[in-house]
Design an enzyme around this catalytic site. Structure first.
Site, mmCIF file in Angstrom:
data_model
loop_
_atom_site.group_PDB
_atom_site.id
_atom_site.type_symbol
_atom_site.label_atom_id
_atom_site.label_comp_id
_atom_site.label_asym_id
_atom_site.label_seq_id
_atom_site.Cartn_x
_atom_site.Cartn_y
_atom_site.Cartn_z
ATOM 1 N N LEU A 112 13.837 -56.953 -35.215
ATOM 2 C CA LEU A 112 14.739 -55.815 -35.295
ATOM 3 C C LEU A 112 16.151 -56.343 -35.065
ATOM 4 O O LEU A 112 16.345 -57.273 -34.276
ATOM 5 C CB LEU A 112 14.411 -54.764 -34.222
ATOM 6 C CG LEU A 112 13.081 -54.013 -34.345
ATOM 7 C CD1 LEU A 112 12.918 -53.055 -33.174
ATOM 8 C CD2 LEU A 112 12.976 -53.262 -35.655
ATOM 9 N N ASP A 113 17.123 -55.758 -35.729
ATOM 10 C CA ASP A 113 18.506 -56.149 -35.488
ATOM 11 C C ASP A 113 18.854 -55.936 -34.015
ATOM 12 O O ASP A 113 18.250 -55.102 -33.332
ATOM 13 C CB ASP A 113 19.455 -55.313 -36.346
ATOM 14 C CG ASP A 113 19.277 -55.565 -37.826
ATOM 15 O OD1 ASP A 113 18.785 -56.654 -38.176
ATOM 16 O OD2 ASP A 113 19.625 -54.680 -38.623
ATOM 17 N N LYS A 114 19.843 -56.651 -33.551
ATOM 18 C CA LYS A 114 20.279 -56.549 -32.155
ATOM 19 C C LYS A 114 20.487 -55.106 -31.721
ATOM 20 O O LYS A 114 20.027 -54.687 -30.654
ATOM 21 C CB LYS A 114 21.571 -57.344 -31.957
ATOM 22 C CG LYS A 114 22.198 -57.183 -30.580
ATOM 23 C CD LYS A 114 23.532 -57.899 -30.492
ATOM 24 C CE LYS A 114 24.209 -57.655 -29.141
ATOM 25 N NZ LYS A 114 25.530 -58.329 -29.051
#
Length: 283
Positions: A112-114
């Site tokens: 997942l993106d940050k």
């Protein structure tokens, strides 16, 4: 051929001579025609390059001998990289389960993106990791996100558009005819004065897929600093939303050991829920 490892890592190993074609080192641009023998020698992590265990809080939704399901908070980077050498999910996993040091990428099978929150599954064994990666490749893992998009989305639909690196910026992705196939289904859950809450289901898992696809149809994510492209701030009082409004709310897959289908859900984090409440109060 080596789906357990990232493209960037394989590139680095290729340049370092850890990937052999017919027993010899190969240049990155060498073409293969079929019938070659390709060997990968995975180097042991050592020194500063080896991720180390750090005791960080983890919101564990489920855990057994084969896997861990985690509710990742926004702001937590998944694995070390440029600008984020430590205090990542990978560091936390190594502290929670030291045996993960023997599994590639500490068992992480998808990212997942940050600044995206929500559910992730982590494998605790190599066999479980391979099983989960195969499911991702077969598109049998169900991943559902809640997304708040700019504008009023008229109705649900599907974005079926390939995604690749943006030619003008290597840190961005874009709809690109030379990219990899990507398909996102979305439905409208709730409309506000200037935004729409969507339920997005991924059929593929490309980098920034939902962010790119929604931007491509004129409805970028609220708070997205990369793909917003001049979208106006939402007209409500209070502080602006400081990240992309995207949450991985549902995750389902076949358990690597039992084969039984397992499904998980997690609630919206406080900042996202507060944003929706303010929008409801202001519409």
């Amino acid at each position: 051929m080596f789906p357990l490892h990232s493209r960037s890592r394989l590139q680095a190993w290729l340049k370092a001579g850890n990937i052999l074609v017919d027993g010899a080192s190969a240049a990155p641009r060498r073409k293969v025609w079929g019938g070659e023998r390709i060997e990968l020698c995975v180097p042991e992590p050592s020194g500063a390059s080896a991720p180390h265990a750090q005791a960080l809080p983890l919101a564990i939704v489920y855990e057994d001998d084969a896997l861990i399901v985690i509710d990742k908070p926004a702001g937590l980077v998944v694995h070390p990289g440029a600008g984020n050498p430590d205090r990542t999910l990978m560091n936390a996993l190594l502290a929670h389960a030291p045996r993960l040091a023997g599994v590639p990428r500490a068992g992480i099978v998808h990212r997942l993106d940050k600044d995206t929150s929500g559910l992730m599954v982590v494998a605790k064994t190599l066999a479980a990791q391979t099983h989960l990666v195969r499911q991702l490749q077969a598109r049998s893992v169900r991943r559902v996100y809640l997304a708040l998009a700019h504008g009023k989305v008229v109705a649900g639909g599907t974005v079926d558009a390939p995604i690749g690196r943006d030619a003008r910026s290597r840190t961005r992705m874009s709809v690109n005819p030379r990219g990899k196939p990507a398909r996102t289904n979305y439905e409208v859950l709730e409309r506000f004065a200037a935004a729409t809450l969507l339920r997005c289901r991924l059929e593929t898992g490309r980098t920034h897929q939902i962010r790119v696809h929604l931007q491509s149809i004129g409805h970028p994510l609220v708070g997205d600093p990369v793909y917003r492209r001049g979208a106006r701030a939402l007209p409500f009082a209070g502080k602006p939303f400081g990240r992309q409004a995207l949450h991985a709310a549902e995750l389902a897959f076949d358990h690597p050991s039992s084969g039984r289908r397992r499904a998980f859900r997690c609630e919206l984090p406080g900042d996202f829920d507060d944003l929706l409440q303010r929008l409801r109060d202001g519409r």
